[in-house]
Design an enzyme around this catalytic site. Structure first.
Site, PDB file in Angstrom:
ATOM      1  N   ASP A 149      42.257  45.365  39.559  1.00  0.00           N
ATOM      2  CA  ASP A 149      43.088  44.349  40.232  1.00  0.00           C
ATOM      3  C   ASP A 149      42.151  43.482  41.085  1.00  0.00           C
ATOM      4  O   ASP A 149      41.496  43.985  41.997  1.00  0.00           O
ATOM      5  CB  ASP A 149      44.119  45.080  41.113  1.00  0.00           C
ATOM      6  CG  ASP A 149      45.027  44.143  41.891  1.00  0.00           C
ATOM      7  OD1 ASP A 149      44.896  42.920  41.724  1.00  0.00           O
ATOM      8  OD2 ASP A 149      45.866  44.649  42.659  1.00  0.00           O
ATOM      9  N   ASN A 169      35.329  29.376  45.878  1.00  0.00           N
ATOM     10  CA  ASN A 169      35.106  29.999  44.571  1.00  0.00           C
ATOM     11  C   ASN A 169      34.719  28.894  43.584  1.00  0.00           C
ATOM     12  O   ASN A 169      34.586  27.722  43.967  1.00  0.00           O
ATOM     13  CB  ASN A 169      36.319  30.827  44.121  1.00  0.00           C
ATOM     14  CG  ASN A 169      37.533  29.976  43.786  1.00  0.00           C
ATOM     15  OD1 ASN A 169      37.425  28.758  43.571  1.00  0.00           O
ATOM     16  ND2 ASN A 169      38.702  30.593  43.743  1.00  0.00           N
ATOM     17  N   GLY A 198      47.822  39.053  52.498  1.00  0.00           N
ATOM     18  CA  GLY A 198      47.585  37.805  53.228  1.00  0.00           C
ATOM     19  C   GLY A 198      46.081  37.623  53.313  1.00  0.00           C
ATOM     20  O   GLY A 198      45.373  38.547  53.732  1.00  0.00           O
ATOM     21  N   GLY A 247      45.731  46.856  44.522  1.00  0.00           N
ATOM     22  CA  GLY A 247      46.244  46.388  45.812  1.00  0.00           C
ATOM     23  C   GLY A 247      45.287  45.444  46.512  1.00  0.00           C
ATOM     24  O   GLY A 247      44.189  45.158  46.030  1.00  0.00           O
ATOM     25  N   GLY A 275      28.662  36.210  39.733  1.00  0.00           N
ATOM     26  CA  GLY A 275      28.066  36.653  40.996  1.00  0.00           C
ATOM     27  C   GLY A 275      28.323  35.673  42.129  1.00  0.00           C
ATOM     28  O   GLY A 275      29.324  34.957  42.131  1.00  0.00           O
ATOM     29  N   GLY A 314      32.972  34.648  40.341  1.00  0.00           N
ATOM     30  CA  GLY A 314      33.546  35.679  39.474  1.00  0.00           C
ATOM     31  C   GLY A 314      32.449  36.519  38.847  1.00  0.00           C
ATOM     32  O   GLY A 314      31.569  37.036  39.538  1.00  0.00           O
ATOM     33  N   ASP A 354      38.474  37.965  49.669  1.00  0.00           N
ATOM     34  CA  ASP A 354      38.657  38.312  51.089  1.00  0.00           C
ATOM     35  C   ASP A 354      37.675  39.415  51.493  1.00  0.00           C
ATOM     36  O   ASP A 354      37.077  39.377  52.571  1.00  0.00           O
ATOM     37  CB  ASP A 354      40.094  38.793  51.340  1.00  0.00           C
ATOM     38  CG  ASP A 354      41.136  37.794  50.851  1.00  0.00           C
ATOM     39  OD1 ASP A 354      40.823  36.580  50.845  1.00  0.00           O
ATOM     40  OD2 ASP A 354      42.233  38.214  50.465  1.00  0.00           O
TER      41      ASP A 354
HETATM   42  O1  RIB Z   1      43.690  36.962  48.582  1.00  0.00           O
HETATM   43  C1  RIB Z   1      44.730  37.821  48.252  1.00  0.00           C
HETATM   44  C2  RIB Z   1      45.970  37.502  49.027  1.00  0.00           C
HETATM   45  O2  RIB Z   1      46.449  36.226  48.670  1.00  0.00           O
HETATM   46  C3  RIB Z   1      47.124  38.443  48.773  1.00  0.00           C
HETATM   47  O3  RIB Z   1      47.071  39.597  49.580  1.00  0.00           O
HETATM   48  C4  RIB Z   1      48.335  37.565  49.003  1.00  0.00           C
HETATM   49  O4  RIB Z   1      49.025  37.877  50.178  1.00  0.00           O
HETATM   50  C5  RIB Z   1      47.812  36.141  49.027  1.00  0.00           C
HETATM   51  O5  RIB Z   1      47.831  35.602  50.281  1.00  0.00           O
END
Ligand code: RIB
Length: 294
Positions: A240, A179, A38, A281, A219, A216, A246
């Site tokens: 990944d 972005n 999330g 992850g 930078g 991306g 975030d």
């Molecule tokens: O930014 C990544 C997130 O986007 C993932 O963890 C997924 O839940 C989506 O909300």
């Protein structure tokens, strides 16, 4: 400064695949895992891991209790994550052999947040505190307007980008994080515009807002009035990219709240997101402060 992150909490269902599934195709995945995610929750985790004081507000079902436990373990105040009788948000994530992802969202609890809960949550914060938002919950306009009435600063991450973003009171946002795709769409830029041109257009369109543009491999950029900054990526092999943005936001905001200047904050944020993309992850891939501030 205290941070209130009103944001999504999702259970990520991650399937590693050769390629993204196509219409009519049934595709086997080589591995599967269920993990914490999330955008909102990831950003709160990044803020806390970086060392900020952050409260997360949102809504989950009983199936999401492990997310609350994880966030608390990172040091996030989870007292404003409310429970309802339904499912927690879900993200179905395909991760292909090129390390690209494709995500299908089910909003769940993120779409059940009520205005009275927002009022109760905001009442605990005041001028000088910052509200952090993304675009995975309901009532985002209301949140921005009510936070500004309280004298709070507002940081909005326009991800995931959809038409709802254009209807938000963006002129009230203090820090806009976009972005390259979101930035070009918001700035109405011509195809082929450089990142610098997109940044200039955003600074002109939102003169009261500080702008951060993540690009991306290009930078990250910062723009505000006549100031322009750039920081290259922290280049590690990509495993990944989920939650890279975030992680960037959590470390950028925390760095500034700790007194670092914008150039240093960009540098720490780029390092943190570089480390995150080198791991599998979402929430679990976010580095610790000790790995970044060194
Ligand atoms: O930014 C990544 C997130 O986007 C993932 O963890 C997924 O839940 C989506 O909300």
């Amino acid at each position: 400064m205290k941070f209130l992150n009103y944001g999504s909490v999702n259970i990520d269902l991650v399937f590693t695949v050769d390629h993204m599934v196509e219409p009519g195709e049934t595709l086997s995945s080589s591995s599967f895992f269920r993990s914490a995610g999330g955008k909102g929750a990831n950003q709160s985790a990044a803020l806390a891991k970086a060392g900020a004081k952050v409260t997360h507000a949102g809504k989950i079902g009983l199936d999401g209790q492990f997310l609350v436990d994880l966030l608390s373990g990172y040091g996030v105040d989870t007292s404003l994550i409310r429970l309802y009788e339904g499912a927690t948000g879900q993200a179905l994530i395909q991760l292909d052999k090129h390390k690209q992802n494709a995500i299908v969202l089910f909003g769940g609890g993120n779409m059940q947040i009520r205005k009275e809960e927002i009022d109760d949550s905001l009442a605990l914060f005041s001028a000088g505190d910052m509200l952090v938002l993304q675009n995975e919950i309901v009532h985002t306009s209301y949140l921005i307007e009510e936070a500004k009435k309280r004298g709070m600063q507002v940081c909005l991450n326009t991800a995931p980008f959809d038409e709802k973003i254009l209807g938000l009171p963006l002129h009230l946002v203090d820090l806009l994080v976009v972005n390259e795709i979101e930035g070009a769409a918001l700035a109405n830029s011509d195809k082929g515009s450089s990142f610098g041109e997109v940044l200039d257009a955003l600074v002109q369109a939102y003169p009261a807002s500080e702008i951060v543009l993540t690009a991306g491999k290009g930078g990250a950029y910062y723009g505000y009035k006549g100031i322009r900054l750039h920081e290259p990526i922290y280049d590690l092999p990509v495993v990944d990219t989920t939650a890279a943005g975030d992680t960037f936001i959590g470390f950028f905001l925390t760095s500034r709240s700790l007194g670092h200047d914008n150039q240093s904050a960009l540098r720490y944020a780029c390092k943190a997101s570089g480390l995150a993309v080198s791991r599998l992850g979402a929430m679990g891939s976010i580095p610790l402060a000790s790995e970044v501030f060194s």
